[in-house]
Enzyme design. Sequence first.
Site, PDB file in Angstrom:
ATOM      1  N   GLY A  33       0.822  -1.208   0.000  1.00 14.55           N
ATOM      2  CA  GLY A  33       0.000   0.000   0.000  1.00 14.55           C
ATOM      3  C   GLY A  33       0.849   1.247   0.000  1.00 14.55           C
ATOM      4  O   GLY A  33       2.066   1.189  -0.182  1.00 14.55           O
ATOM      5  N   ASN A  34       0.222   2.396   0.176  1.00 10.79           N
ATOM      6  CA  ASN A  34       0.951   3.665   0.232  1.00 10.79           C
ATOM      7  C   ASN A  34       0.324   4.562   1.290  1.00 10.79           C
ATOM      8  O   ASN A  34      -0.706   4.226   1.872  1.00 10.79           O
ATOM      9  CB  ASN A  34       0.979   4.327  -1.144  1.00 10.79           C
ATOM     10  CG  ASN A  34      -0.410   4.630  -1.667  1.00 10.79           C
ATOM     11  OD1 ASN A  34      -1.136   5.426  -1.099  1.00 10.79           O
ATOM     12  ND2 ASN A  34      -0.789   3.975  -2.751  1.00 10.79           N
ATOM     13  N   ARG A  35       0.943   5.703   1.527  1.00 10.30           N
ATOM     14  CA  ARG A  35       0.550   6.577   2.632  1.00 10.30           C
ATOM     15  C   ARG A  35      -0.500   7.624   2.266  1.00 10.30           C
ATOM     16  O   ARG A  35      -0.697   8.577   3.006  1.00 10.30           O
ATOM     17  CB  ARG A  35       1.773   7.286   3.209  1.00 10.30           C
ATOM     18  CG  ARG A  35       2.768   6.364   3.882  1.00 10.30           C
ATOM     19  CD  ARG A  35       3.823   7.175   4.599  1.00 10.30           C
ATOM     20  NE  ARG A  35       4.962   6.370   4.982  1.00 10.30           N
ATOM     21  CZ  ARG A  35       4.993   5.599   6.070  1.00 10.30           C
ATOM     22  NH1 ARG A  35       3.947   5.555   6.880  1.00 10.30           N
ATOM     23  NH2 ARG A  35       6.072   4.892   6.345  1.00 10.30           N
TER      24      ARG A  35
END
Length: 237
Positions: A33-35
């Site tokens: 995932g990412n932030r």
Amino acid sequence: DSAHALPYDLSGIRVLVSAGGTREPLDPVRYLGNRSSGKQGYALARAAAQRGAQVTLVAGATDEPGDPAGVDIVRIETATQLAVEMNKRAADADVVIMAAAVADFRPLSVADAKIKKGADGPAPIELDTNPDILRGLVRSREAGDIPASTVIVGFAAETGDERGGVLDHGREKLRRKGTDLLVVNAVGEGKAFGTADNTGWLLSSTGTETALPLASKTLMASQILDEIATLVPDRDG
Ligand code: CTP
Ligand code: CA
């Protein structure tokens, strides 16, 4: 009070916005995932709806506690799912805004069962490339599958490097993507990711470059919509 009233200039305009991060599964319990907080995309959806637009928000993973009022919301998890939803809906939109943080890559295979530690230590994760959704939308418009009048807006989070500054990378990305507008956010030094404030530039395909000063994502959303409003054909004639 009228000094704080939002313009009601997007009445009847159909706006399709993506927001948040994609999650690319590795096994039934894990993902890459990412932030992305989803804040900018949600702010755009909320502000567009307040200005009278008919808004559909396609949302991935976000920090947002609730759904924006008066907006149709569609949930997605992966970039592939996001591509399906955007491609299905773009032809019925007057404005398409890709604010989502789309994973460039996904695990090549997803394990059916939870991956175990085992005795051999970690196995490498092989990756495959995700479709470039924004580029695909621009191509569909070129092919006539999306009306030529549809306004397409992209986002880019950039840092400077030895090849150029944030603005140089933004200009290059605008050319490469072929969108009408590109919102370029300067990142690094705690800027943009998960924070309430953004700073950057709004670049248009006609060559205009507007500095976006450090401001709340709500204020930035209204500046972006001001620019979009000048590009949308008047539906009421
Ligand atoms: N985007 C997309 N599909 C992807 C990747 C990105 O639609 N697979 C969209 C994003 O939503 C954003 C824009 O493209 O609006 C720019 O994303 P960015 O990650 O900055 O661009 P990339 O082409 O992936 O380039 P980079 O190598 O800098 O990550
Ligand atoms: Ca990318």
